[in-house]
Design a protein around this motif. Structure first.
Motif, PDB file in Angstrom:
ATOM      1  N   VAL A 273       0.928  -1.133  -0.045  1.00 28.68           N
ATOM      2  CA  VAL A 273      -0.016   0.217   0.009  1.00 28.68           C
ATOM      3  C   VAL A 273       0.910   1.149   0.026  1.00 28.68           C
ATOM      4  N   LEU A 274       2.020   1.178   0.669  1.00 30.43           N
ATOM      5  CA  LEU A 274       2.767   2.431   0.960  1.00 30.43           C
ATOM      6  C   LEU A 274       3.363   2.535  -0.453  1.00 30.43           C
ATOM      7  N   ALA A 275       4.015   1.401  -1.179  1.00 30.11           N
ATOM      8  CA  ALA A 275       4.692   1.717  -2.504  1.00 30.11           C
ATOM      9  C   ALA A 275       3.596   2.123  -3.483  1.00 30.11           C
ATOM     10  N   ALA A 276       2.421   1.679  -3.483  1.00 28.78           N
ATOM     11  CA  ALA A 276       1.545   1.965  -4.345  1.00 28.78           C
ATOM     12  C   ALA A 276       0.714   3.575  -4.367  1.00 28.78           C
ATOM     13  N   THR A 277       0.733   3.923  -2.925  1.00 24.97           N
ATOM     14  CA  THR A 277       0.345   5.226  -2.829  1.00 24.97           C
ATOM     15  C   THR A 277       1.520   6.178  -3.261  1.00 24.97           C
ATOM     16  N   THR A 278       2.659   5.883  -2.945  1.00 22.53           N
ATOM     17  CA  THR A 278       3.963   6.660  -3.411  1.00 22.53           C
ATOM     18  C   THR A 278       3.993   6.816  -4.802  1.00 22.53           C
ATOM     19  N   GLY A 279       3.748   5.686  -5.502  1.00 23.23           N
ATOM     20  CA  GLY A 279       3.830   5.580  -6.924  1.00 23.23           C
ATOM     21  C   GLY A 279       2.688   6.472  -7.515  1.00 23.23           C
TER      22      GLY A 279
END
Length: 169
Positions: free
Chosen positions: A126-132
Motif C-alpha cells: 500500500v505504501l509503494a502504490a500510494t507513493t507511486g
C-alpha cells in the motif's frame, strides 16, 4: 415445496443481515474489547486518508475545470490534460478505502479467534502504490502547470503589423 424455495431465496438475506447489519456482542476477556476499538480507529484512519485522496482528486479537477470562464476553450483542453492526475488521486483513494475495509474484517476475525496478524507485506504494498500513484499524479500536474510555458489566448488578439523598414527618398 413452495415454502422451501422461499426460504432458500431468503437465506442470503439472513446471512447478510446477521453478518453485517447486527453488532456482535463479545466478552470483554482480557483486552478483546480494546482491540476491537483499536481496529475500528485504524479502519477510520485508513478510510479518512483514502477519502482525502478522493476529495483532493475531485477538487483538483474542479479547480482546473472552472479556473477562468473567459478562456473556456483553453480551460477545457487544460482540464482534459489534468484528468489523468485527478484520476490517479481518485484511484489511490479508492484503493486505500478498499484496503481499509479488507484489513478491518481480517483483523476483526483475527481478534475474535485470539491471534494477531502482522501485515508487513500489505502495508509495504500500500505504501509503494500510494507513493507511486501520488508521484505520478504530481509529476503530471507539475508538467502541466510549471514544466510547460504559459499559452496565451490569441483568439481575440490581432497580430502585430509586420515590421517594414521605412525608406526615405
Amino acid at each position: 415445496m413452495m415454502g422451501a424455495t422461499a426460504a432458500a431465496r431468503r437465506w442470503p438475506v439472513r446471512t447478510v443481515h446477521r453478518s453485517l447489519l447486527t453488532d456482535p456482542v463479545v466478552r470483554n476477556a482480557g483486552s478483546e474489547a480494546r482491540d476491537h476499538l483499536a481496529n475500528e480507529r485504524t479502519f477510520l484512519a485508513w478510510a479518512r486518508t483514502g477519502l482525502g485522496f478522493v476529495g483532493f482528486g475531485t477538487a483538483t479537477f474542479s479547480a482546473y475545470h472552472i479556473a477562468d470562464p473567459t478562456e473556456r476553450g483553453r480551460d477545457e483542453r487544460h482540464a482534459h490534460r489534468i484528468l489523468p492526475a485527478c484520476g490517479l488521486f481518485i484511484v489511490n483513494g479508492a484503493g486505500l478505502v478498499a484496503y481499509a475495509v479488507y484489513r478491518y474484517f481480517v483483523n476483526e476475525r483475527a481478534i475474535s479467534t485470539g491471534v494477531f496478524v502482522v501485515s508487513k507485506r500489505s502495508t509495504v504494498l500500500v505504501l509503494a502504490a500510494t507513493t507511486g500513484l501520488t508521484t505520478a499524479a504530481l509529476v503530471t500536474l507539475y508538467d502541466e502547470e510549471i514544466g510547460r510555458p504559459r499559452r496565451r489566448n490569441t483568439m481575440n488578439r490581432t497580430p502585430p503589423p509586420p515590421s517594414q523598414a521605412k525608406t526615405t527618398p
